[in-house]
Design a protein around this motif. Sequence first.
Motif, mmCIF file in Angstrom:
data_model
loop_
_atom_site.group_PDB
_atom_site.id
_atom_site.type_symbol
_atom_site.label_atom_id
_atom_site.label_comp_id
_atom_site.label_asym_id
_atom_site.label_seq_id
_atom_site.Cartn_x
_atom_site.Cartn_y
_atom_site.Cartn_z
ATOM 1 N N HIS A 1 0.657 -0.979 -0.028
ATOM 2 C CA HIS A 1 0.079 -0.136 0.012
ATOM 3 C C HIS A 1 0.934 1.159 -0.174
ATOM 4 N N PHE A 2 1.835 1.541 0.954
ATOM 5 C CA PHE A 2 2.413 2.720 1.026
ATOM 6 C C PHE A 2 3.519 2.928 0.237
ATOM 7 N N THR B 1 -0.769 9.005 17.218
ATOM 8 C CA THR B 1 -0.714 9.536 15.670
ATOM 9 C C THR B 1 -1.423 8.347 15.013
ATOM 10 N N GLY B 2 -1.835 8.718 13.539
ATOM 11 C CA GLY B 2 -2.490 7.831 12.830
ATOM 12 C C GLY B 2 -1.214 7.004 12.081
ATOM 13 N N ALA C 1 -0.896 6.591 8.806
ATOM 14 C CA ALA C 1 -0.407 7.188 7.312
ATOM 15 C C ALA C 1 0.634 8.602 8.097
ATOM 16 N N GLY C 2 0.235 9.211 8.965
ATOM 17 C CA GLY C 2 0.754 10.566 9.370
ATOM 18 C C GLY C 2 2.116 9.980 10.017
ATOM 19 N N TRP C 3 2.145 8.637 10.461
ATOM 20 C CA TRP C 3 3.560 8.558 11.334
ATOM 21 C C TRP C 3 4.543 8.185 10.221
ATOM 22 N N ILE C 4 3.834 7.261 9.073
ATOM 23 C CA ILE C 4 4.696 6.916 7.952
ATOM 24 C C ILE C 4 5.298 8.040 7.149
ATOM 25 N N PHE C 5 4.264 9.187 7.218
ATOM 26 C CA PHE C 5 4.697 10.386 6.524
ATOM 27 C C PHE C 5 5.758 10.998 7.229
ATOM 28 N N THR C 6 5.892 10.959 8.588
ATOM 29 C CA THR C 6 7.083 11.658 9.080
ATOM 30 C C THR C 6 8.209 11.114 8.650
#
Lengths: 193, 217
Positions: free
Chosen positions: A36-37, A78-79, A81-86
Amino acid sequence: MPSENEANSDTVQWGGLISAIAQHQDRAAFAALFEHFAPRIKAFMQRSGASEANAEELAQETMLAVWRKAALFDPQSTGAAGWIFTIARNLRIDYHRRESRGGMVEASDVEIEFLIDDSPQPDSILATSQSEDRVRSALTKLSDDQMRVVELSFFEEKAHAEIAEILEIPLGTVKSRLRLAMTRLRNLLGELS
Amino acid sequence: MSIEHHPTDSMLAAFAAGTLDHGQHIAIATHLVSCPQCRTFTRSMEQVGGAVLTSLLPAAMSNDALAKVEARLNKPMRPATMAETAPTVPEAEVPGLPKFLRRYQFGNWKWIAPSVHLQPIVLPYDSDTRVFLLKSGPGTRMLQHTHTGIEMTCVLSGAFSQDGSHYGPGDFDLGDDTVDHLPVVDPGQDCVCLVAMQGDLRLHGLIGRMVQPFVRV
Ligand SMILES: [Zn+2]
């Protein structure tokens, strides 16, 4: 367009996969997250100016870091997606520095720069899936144009010039729209909390 | 004590997005240390980043990408380098200095003008922005100046007034090339600010012309 309930179960699902990695090094969970990511992180890096090959490598590095840091993921604050974003964001900064300077810079140094006095997750007053939902519903209330400039703010100045060209408006207008969109977003977040 | 002057929402968003120049990043982080309200907004913006990431049109990974990463999953991670750097400034010396700043190397205090001193912070990476501490004595009319780029200021200790507003610890001020500043420090206490300055400082008045050649951070 997924309904809000589906979106919520998504949130739980991705977070659950990260926790599965943390708890029992679940490789199947990792593969699902990767599928997915990784392609989205690659798109994010390419849009940030990385070549196709570099974007591919950065996406792989980000996912490797997701595996290694899974134990630090706190679904309360944290969510997913937000965590992976960081993580992707920090690797992008690291990449730009290496590019401009040559030599090795450690991504973990970038991470430290985002720790505000040793409190990695300060003020998670709201339980977080809640805050992720809050952000999600605030975003749905923005106009398409506003959403576009908010999206834009996650990329470098170069991208600002591009959007100015696409929307056929001056760069200054992009910047003032960005300011307005951010203020509206902040108000929406305030109303929903 | 409550903070009245904050960075703009788009600056906080840029902080969360990771698109700020290193020096400006430090100035915003300094404000965030003392401002829960702005911290909450930046955390929300990180969630927005997650939403933006999720919404991007996926770019196909190479066929062996997952296998390549899986082969590396159990190799140990390299430790951070900067994390081990010993603090360089004793806390007592600069009241209000956030802990995170103590990881940086500090230059020596330099005299700039009567009761105005400046201490550069050495950035480990190239930056368009110079970062320094500016200490001004009680009652000092800080240097009237304009600059060629953006200047971010965050008060660490003491206070000053400027254009009818009062700035105390944690308060944030943004100056650009359109602003001609004339801050005046409160009586009774030194005022120490962290300043991230892009471009060159232009000082006005006689003192300004006298010290101009020395203001090289
Ligand atoms: Zn604030």
